[in-house]
Design an enzyme around this catalytic site. Structure first.
Site, short mmCIF file in Angstrom:
data_model
loop_
_atom_site.label_atom_id
_atom_site.label_comp_id
_atom_site.label_asym_id
_atom_site.label_seq_id
_atom_site.Cartn_x
_atom_site.Cartn_y
_atom_site.Cartn_z
N GLU A 169 0.81 -1.21 0.00
CA GLU A 169 0.00 0.00 0.00
C GLU A 169 0.85 1.27 0.00
O GLU A 169 0.49 2.25 -0.64
CB GLU A 169 -0.92 0.00 1.23
N THR A 273 -14.02 5.59 -12.55
CA THR A 273 -12.96 5.29 -11.59
C THR A 273 -13.18 3.95 -10.89
O THR A 273 -12.26 3.41 -10.30
CB THR A 273 -12.84 6.43 -10.55
#
Length: 373
Positions: A169, A273
């Site tokens: 991440e 998105t």
């Protein structure tokens, strides 16, 4: 109040102009597009003097409460939707906004193939980190024709993926290590998304190999009985009992389309998105400006493949003596002396392809646009 803040942060990320605009076109009711457009213009009015945007707003005061800005979480979809709204609806205003924002990103965030974060008020670097959400950026660059820049960043993201087996991440560029508290991989789609776009633009089989590597990693590390699980710690590959909806909506979809793209060639689509396809219809937009050069597939008019010249760079830099078929990134581009962007003096640095400014050598020994006057 917490729900209100979450809702407003969602607006900062995308403004919903694609979804609401499409809904207005389909229903004939302009109210949906009007409301989303009002939110978009309000956010645009809040850009800093450097044309940068924050990531978090105070819902009571309407002021930024996070001044560190970048291309990742909190603002990624905002940039994405400026460009895609232009593609979907053809309005010149969307292109002008995106162009302005893109140049600012390249000027203040770009560091070789990487994009760090910076204070939206001063342009001074704040956090030197890779975040998994940033991996969408190469795909966005493909849509404007900056394939060379997209390829450069994509390869760095994939290098980190190969190093750990998946993409953590958050990775600290200045320390060359994973962030101590954000070691997880929640099955995010952004790297697969950019791989899909780059393959569409180049047809380079290397991107198929990247896709195969991503699929193999997902099967090896995340596949469990009944589905796939997020990775809690990429250093140990410890799993957690959670599968986000975007894994099916985006990660699996972009990987599927990478290997079978017949769907996108049957009709023209732009993806939201969240990976949902919206049809690009001639009745939804005006004629695209001549300066806008599509890559080869996701636009209304199918055109012969153009020479690989950066459309964005040609909007910023003076294109002198360009000949048809000439394969260049920019008329003003002078590459750095070294391919890894390291340097000892300013003489080792070239001229930036996007801004046409002379790059300089930082104290850390990297070429970049550090001295902006």
């Amino acid at each position: 109040m917490r729900l209100q803040k979450q809702a407003l942060q969602g607006v900062v990320r995308g403004s919903l102009i694609l979804e609401m605009g499409a809904l207005s076109k389909m229903t004939g009711d302009p109210i949906y597009e009007s409301v989303a457009l009002r939110a978009l213009r309000k956010l645009w009015s809040m850009q800093s003097s450097l044309k940068l945007f924050g990531t978090t707003l105070d819902v009571e005061t309407g002021q930024w409460i996070e001044y560190s800005s970048g291309i990742g979480a909190g603002v990624d979809s905002f940039y994405e939707y400026l460009l895609k709204a232009h593609i979907l609806f053809g309005k010149e205003d969307f292109w002008k906004m995106f162009h302005s924002a893109y140049v600012a990103v390249q000027k203040y965030f770009r560091h070789g193939p990487w994009y760090h974060e910076a204070d939206m008020r001063t342009g001074k670097a704040t956090y030197w980190q890779l975040t998994s959400l940033q991996a969408f950026w190469p795909g966005l660059q493909v849509l404007i024709g900056d394939v060379s820049a997209a390829n450069s960043s994509h390869r760095e993201f994939f290098h980190v993926w190969k190093r750990y087996g998946v993409l953590p991440e958050r990775y600290l560029l200045d320390h060359q290590m994973i962030h101590p508290t954000e070691k997880y991989y929640p099955l995010r789609p952004e790297l697969a998304e950019s791989t899909f776009y780059l393959y569409q633009a180049t047809k380079d089989p290397w991107y198929i190999e990247v896709g195969e590597s991503i699929v193999n990693s997902l099967n090896l590390y995340t596949k469990v009985e009944g589905g796939f699980a997020s990775i809690k710690d990429v250093t140990t590959m410890q799993l957690e009992d959670h599968q986000h909806s975007f894994f099916l909506a985006e990660t699996c979809k972009y990987l599927y389309l990478l290997f079978d793209d017949s769907f996108v060639h049957e009709n023209n689509y732009i993806f939201t998105t969240e990976g949902h396809p919206l049809p690009v219809l001639g009745t939804w937009h005006e004629e695209l400006p001549e300066a806008y050069v599509p890559t080869n597939w996701t636009f209304v008019k199918r055109q012969p493949r153009v020479s690989r010249i950066s459309a964005m760079s040609l909007q910023v830099c003076p294109a002198l003596n360009l000949k048809s078929g000439q394969h260049i990134e920019s008329a003003c581009h002078i590459p750095d002396a070294r391919s890894d962007f390291r340097c000892l003096t300013d003489e080792d640095c070239g001229v930036d392809a996007t801004t046409c400014r002379r790059r300089s050598c930082s104290m850390a020994g990297y070429c970049g646009l550090w001295l902006i006057i």
